[in-house]
Design a protein around this motif. Structure first.
Motif, short mmCIF file in Angstrom:
data_model
loop_
_atom_site.label_atom_id
_atom_site.label_comp_id
_atom_site.label_asym_id
_atom_site.label_seq_id
_atom_site.Cartn_x
_atom_site.Cartn_y
_atom_site.Cartn_z
N GLN A 179 0.82 -1.21 0.00
CA GLN A 179 0.00 0.00 0.00
C GLN A 179 0.86 1.25 0.00
N GLU A 180 1.94 1.23 0.78
CA GLU A 180 2.85 2.37 0.81
C GLU A 180 3.48 2.60 -0.56
N LYS A 181 3.88 1.50 -1.21
CA LYS A 181 4.49 1.63 -2.54
C LYS A 181 3.48 2.16 -3.55
N ALA A 182 2.24 1.64 -3.47
CA ALA A 182 1.20 2.10 -4.39
C ALA A 182 0.92 3.58 -4.21
N ALA A 183 0.90 4.02 -2.95
CA ALA A 183 0.66 5.44 -2.67
C ALA A 183 1.80 6.29 -3.21
N ALA A 184 3.03 5.82 -3.03
CA ALA A 184 4.19 6.56 -3.53
C ALA A 184 4.19 6.61 -5.06
N ASP A 185 3.85 5.48 -5.68
CA ASP A 185 3.79 5.43 -7.15
C ASP A 185 2.72 6.38 -7.68
N LEU A 186 1.58 6.46 -6.97
CA LEU A 186 0.51 7.33 -7.41
C LEU A 186 0.92 8.80 -7.31
N GLU A 187 1.59 9.16 -6.19
CA GLU A 187 2.04 10.54 -6.05
C GLU A 187 3.04 10.91 -7.15
N LYS A 188 3.92 9.97 -7.47
CA LYS A 188 4.89 10.21 -8.55
C LYS A 188 4.16 10.38 -9.88
N ALA A 189 3.16 9.51 -10.11
CA ALA A 189 2.41 9.58 -11.37
C ALA A 189 1.64 10.90 -11.47
N LYS A 190 1.12 11.38 -10.34
CA LYS A 190 0.39 12.65 -10.35
C LYS A 190 1.32 13.81 -10.72
N LYS A 191 2.54 13.77 -10.17
CA LYS A 191 3.50 14.82 -10.48
C LYS A 191 3.89 14.82 -11.94
N ASN A 192 3.94 13.61 -12.53
CA ASN A 192 4.37 13.47 -13.92
C ASN A 192 3.21 13.49 -14.90
N ALA A 193 1.98 13.56 -14.39
CA ALA A 193 0.81 13.50 -15.26
C ALA A 193 0.73 14.73 -16.17
N LEU A 194 0.12 14.53 -17.32
CA LEU A 194 -0.10 15.63 -18.25
C LEU A 194 -1.11 16.61 -17.65
N LYS A 195 -1.07 17.86 -18.07
CA LYS A 195 -2.04 18.85 -17.63
C LYS A 195 -3.34 18.74 -18.42
N SER A 196 -3.21 18.29 -19.65
CA SER A 196 -4.38 18.05 -20.50
C SER A 196 -3.99 17.03 -21.56
N ALA A 197 -4.97 16.57 -22.31
CA ALA A 197 -4.71 15.58 -23.35
C ALA A 197 -3.66 16.11 -24.34
N LYS A 198 -2.82 15.19 -24.82
CA LYS A 198 -1.74 15.59 -25.71
C LYS A 198 -1.54 14.51 -26.77
N GLY A 199 -1.63 14.94 -28.04
CA GLY A 199 -1.47 14.00 -29.15
C GLY A 199 -2.04 14.59 -30.42
N ALA A 200 -2.27 13.73 -31.39
CA ALA A 200 -2.81 14.18 -32.67
C ALA A 200 -4.33 14.33 -32.59
N LYS A 201 -4.83 15.46 -33.09
CA LYS A 201 -6.28 15.66 -33.12
C LYS A 201 -6.89 14.78 -34.20
#
Length: 339
Positions: A179-201
């Protein structure tokens, strides 16, 4: 595989966390009739409010096993009643297996009186005032208000062997680490998450509503000219992301807006709070339409999902959100990350 659940120090207090009420010497266990038999839920008949002035204990069924002591781990059944409302509050007899409970020093006086110092196989009744049971604040989640007295009926089923206790503790430790690892992984993923969708329209399918995005605002869905829903789950893209594919069991990070087909306004939106939502995907923690539509999509994608009632909220709908059981749901989702 461990067949029984395990309650260690802190868990035993949280799981068995109830409450208590006022008291008088002549309104303790004498004020309740209990029919008890090992292996069966007790029958309790109240003769009025339970108001013990101290912890009272009575052995209803005398066991023939070893006497329990602090430090033991035993399997127990329990029944809790609210002495003020004269109602059952919680019972383990509705479950197939008894609870594995560590008899540690953190147990309150009332719980110690119920579970410690009795031969294995015994059924014990305890009446307790608030301050000796689980604190005067009670436990609203289990129906105990501030100061409510508690009736405990405890059955000592069997001792848990030392090797099994060790295995259960190891399992708990492993779960805590996971659970601790999952929480840490989620926090890392949130920091690295995109601000909005990104790709080809890309051009969406003809059934999809027109969606207008403005920075800082909830996306607007326009259903003008869209066909009647066909009763099937439909998915189309507005932006084709290039990130990794979302896998079942991951925690998805996304912005979304949801609206009933032909509805005038959204019934839910993460954009309203400004912060992206996060939730397990593909494991039944969200509506079926989301699980089926979003697993396999790529991070960075913006998708429109049209969900028939049976894959949404079913015949019951969500009245509080204005969703009827016949409503088709339409979501626009920006897939921003996953952990």
């Amino acid at each position: 595989m461990l067949r029984h659940r395990f309650a260690a120090a802190a868990l035993s207090l949280s799981l068995l966390s109830l409450a208590a009420c006022g008291e008088e010497a002549d309104k303790g266990l004498d004020n309740v009739d209990i029919t008890a038999e090992a292996g069966k839920a007790p029958e309790v008949k109240w003769q009025g409010k339970l108001e013990p002035t101290e912890v009272e204990t009575e052995v209803l069924v005398e066991g023939d096993g070893d006497e329990t002591k602090e430090g033991d781990t035993v399997r127990v059944h329990y029944w809790f009643g609210n002495g003020f409302t004269e109602e059952e509050a919680e019972s383990s007899y509705e479950q197939s297996d008894p609870l594995a409970l560590e008899l540690n020093k953190e147990l309150t006086p009332a719980l110690k009186a119920a579970f410690i110092g009795h031969p294995m196989g015994s059924v014990v009744a305890v009446a307790s005032p608030a301050e000796e049971a689980f604190g005067e604040q009670g436990n609203p989640g289990l129906g105990f208000g501030e100061g409510d007295s508690v009736l405990i009926i405890a059955e000592l089923v069997e001792a848990v062997p030392a090797d099994e206790v060790a295995a259960m503790k190891k399992q708990q430790e492993d779960q805590a680490k996971a659970q601790e690892k999952a929480a840490a992984d989620l926090e890392k993923a949130k920091k690295n998450a995109l601000k909005s969708a990104k790709g080809a329209k890309v051009d969406p399918a003809a059934w999809a509503p027109q969606v207008t995005f403005k920075d800082g605002e909830v996306p607007v869905l326009d259903f003008k000219g869209t066909p009647k829903p066909n009763g099937k789950l439909q998915v189309t893209k507005l932006i084709d992301g290039k990130g990794k594919k979302v896998k079942a069991g991951q925690t998805l990070i996304a912005h979304y807006v949801g609206q009933v087909h032909q509805g005038d306004e959204p019934f839910d939106s993460s954009y309203s709070g400004g912060e992206a939502a996060s939730f397990p995907i593909g494991v039944g923690q969200v509506i079926q339409g989301w699980d089926q539509a979003l697993v396999g999509q790529r991070i960075g994608s913006r998708v429109i999902v049209q969900i028939p009632p049976e894959l949404g909220y079913g015949e019951a709908g969500q009245p509080d959100a204005g969703i009827e059981g016949t409503d088709t749901l339409v979501f626009v989702v920006d897939i921003l990350g996953a952990a």
